[in-house]
Design an enzyme around this catalytic site. Sequence first.
Site, PDB file in Angstrom:
ATOM      1  N   GLY A  40       0.785  -1.337  -0.003  1.00  0.00           N
ATOM      2  CA  GLY A  40       0.002   0.113  -0.006  1.00  0.00           C
ATOM      3  C   GLY A  40       0.943   1.225   0.105  1.00  0.00           C
ATOM      4  O   GLY A  40       1.791   1.279   0.553  1.00  0.00           O
ATOM      5  N   ARG A  46       0.935  -5.388  -5.417  1.00  0.00           N
ATOM      6  CA  ARG A  46       1.099  -6.486  -4.837  1.00  0.00           C
ATOM      7  C   ARG A  46       1.387  -7.925  -5.877  1.00  0.00           C
ATOM      8  O   ARG A  46       0.757  -7.984  -6.771  1.00  0.00           O
ATOM      9  CB  ARG A  46      -0.195  -6.790  -3.885  1.00  0.00           C
ATOM     10  CG  ARG A  46      -0.573  -5.617  -3.179  1.00  0.00           C
ATOM     11  CD  ARG A  46      -1.754  -6.076  -2.356  1.00  0.00           C
ATOM     12  NE  ARG A  46      -2.104  -4.763  -1.524  1.00  0.00           N
ATOM     13  CZ  ARG A  46      -1.829  -4.224  -0.443  1.00  0.00           C
ATOM     14  NH1 ARG A  46      -0.493  -4.733   0.056  1.00  0.00           N
ATOM     15  NH2 ARG A  46      -2.042  -3.081   0.248  1.00  0.00           N
ATOM     16  N   ASP A  91       4.823  -4.493   6.040  1.00  0.00           N
ATOM     17  CA  ASP A  91       5.177  -6.148   6.637  1.00  0.00           C
ATOM     18  C   ASP A  91       5.495  -6.963   5.567  1.00  0.00           C
ATOM     19  O   ASP A  91       6.652  -7.694   5.650  1.00  0.00           O
ATOM     20  CB  ASP A  91       3.893  -6.802   7.487  1.00  0.00           C
ATOM     21  CG  ASP A  91       4.408  -8.224   7.899  1.00  0.00           C
ATOM     22  OD1 ASP A  91       5.083  -8.230   8.741  1.00  0.00           O
ATOM     23  OD2 ASP A  91       3.774  -8.835   7.307  1.00  0.00           O
ATOM     24  N   THR A 139       4.154   2.952   5.820  1.00  0.00           N
ATOM     25  CA  THR A 139       2.513   2.616   5.811  1.00  0.00           C
ATOM     26  C   THR A 139       1.794   3.377   6.692  1.00  0.00           C
ATOM     27  O   THR A 139       2.534   3.771   7.650  1.00  0.00           O
ATOM     28  CB  THR A 139       2.546   0.935   6.052  1.00  0.00           C
ATOM     29  OG1 THR A 139       1.229   0.849   6.631  1.00  0.00           O
ATOM     30  CG2 THR A 139       3.382   0.847   7.469  1.00  0.00           C
ATOM     31  N   ASP A 174      -0.317   2.481   8.291  1.00  0.00           N
ATOM     32  CA  ASP A 174      -0.916   1.840   9.610  1.00  0.00           C
ATOM     33  C   ASP A 174      -0.086   1.761  10.687  1.00  0.00           C
ATOM     34  O   ASP A 174      -0.576   1.692  12.009  1.00  0.00           O
ATOM     35  CB  ASP A 174      -1.066   0.422   9.140  1.00  0.00           C
ATOM     36  CG  ASP A 174      -1.918   0.056   8.115  1.00  0.00           C
ATOM     37  OD1 ASP A 174      -3.040   0.862   7.781  1.00  0.00           O
ATOM     38  OD2 ASP A 174      -1.755  -0.905   7.320  1.00  0.00           O
ATOM     39  N   ASP A 196       2.157  -0.155  11.737  1.00  0.00           N
ATOM     40  CA  ASP A 196       2.163  -1.275  12.385  1.00  0.00           C
ATOM     41  C   ASP A 196       3.459  -2.231  12.472  1.00  0.00           C
ATOM     42  O   ASP A 196       3.471  -3.441  12.350  1.00  0.00           O
ATOM     43  CB  ASP A 196       0.924  -2.039  11.903  1.00  0.00           C
ATOM     44  CG  ASP A 196       1.177  -2.386  10.474  1.00  0.00           C
ATOM     45  OD1 ASP A 196       1.913  -1.714   9.708  1.00  0.00           O
ATOM     46  OD2 ASP A 196       0.056  -3.370   9.919  1.00  0.00           O
ATOM     47  N   ARG A 246      -5.742  -1.801   9.179  1.00  0.00           N
ATOM     48  CA  ARG A 246      -5.539  -3.153   9.353  1.00  0.00           C
ATOM     49  C   ARG A 246      -5.945  -3.926  10.561  1.00  0.00           C
ATOM     50  O   ARG A 246      -6.712  -3.733  11.028  1.00  0.00           O
ATOM     51  CB  ARG A 246      -4.152  -3.604   8.480  1.00  0.00           C
ATOM     52  CG  ARG A 246      -4.169  -4.743   7.704  1.00  0.00           C
ATOM     53  CD  ARG A 246      -2.790  -5.104   7.052  1.00  0.00           C
ATOM     54  NE  ARG A 246      -1.676  -5.176   7.757  1.00  0.00           N
ATOM     55  CZ  ARG A 246      -0.500  -5.781   7.535  1.00  0.00           C
ATOM     56  NH1 ARG A 246      -0.394  -6.465   6.507  1.00  0.00           N
ATOM     57  NH2 ARG A 246       0.478  -5.666   8.346  1.00  0.00           N
TER      58      ARG A 246
END
Length: 319
Positions: free
Chosen positions: A11, A72, A103, A125, A127, A129, A171
Amino acid sequence: MRKIAVLTSGGDAPGMNAAIRAVVRKAKYHGVEVMGIYRGFEGFIEGNMELLELGSVGGIIQRGGTKLFSSRCPEFKEEKYQLQGIEKMKQASVEGLVVIGGDGSYRGANALTKLGFPCVGIPGTIDNDIPGTEYTIGFDTALNTVVESIDKIRDTATSHENSFIVEVMGRDAGDLALWAGLAAGAESVLIPEEPFNLDEIIERIKRGEARGKKHSIIIVAEGVMSGSELAKILKEKADIHTRVSVLGHIQRGGSPSARDRVLAGRLGARAVEILLNGSSGRAVGIKNHQVIDYDLDEAFKLKHKAELSLYTLSKELSI
């Protein structure tokens, strides 16, 4: 090393262009050429790349998205495609790779490292994360986008005396929801890292109505449930009517904030230094305002943790 490459994967996130720029210009400063690989690991496999000059990254620091595009690539999980990409790199005299992404991108970089091709990962990202770093490139910009959107939704919620559920990305991480909830003064925040009490949410809404409050803002992270699911539950259990706003991909776009641009510059430069110093299989990050690097294998052993003290504070301030 005399020539390295850079790609963006997964992303997109605001600040990726700033990171690409930092990689290219840091490398050029040390007399090293940089190849830009287009469309992530798909382009790595195909050898879809071109030489990036100083002018190639001029005027992109303020642009969202990624000039190298992203995709992707499920095929890249297979070793035969990884080896195919490495061969393409060798043919172009590329000796190392900087991977900007999340990730999945890190896993690709780690796989290449284990096959003997030096890689360094940069966390990009929205996120936030990625274990091992306190902040990822893109998180701050996305957070500001979410807060700005909630501020506008609150204007409408107040005017029409409605309660709104705002669904945000992230996510399986609740950082966007958590930070936005505190910054925007949301009445309730639901995140994957912390079990929520539906009765408590209902009580908070009812308590507000009892003192004359005409609206509420509830933020739900996509990793918990969808906004429409929560709206249905509140209607069925307490006859509370809500409007749902799904912010969606608007959170990924936009010009990166100053904070994200500076972070991208610092992490991009460190990634190049690591490769030129002969190290690989590393990830760069930020901790206590300092740039750090750590083993990619370590990143997969760690678990991302939300700052739950903010969750507690948000609940205390939304009484």
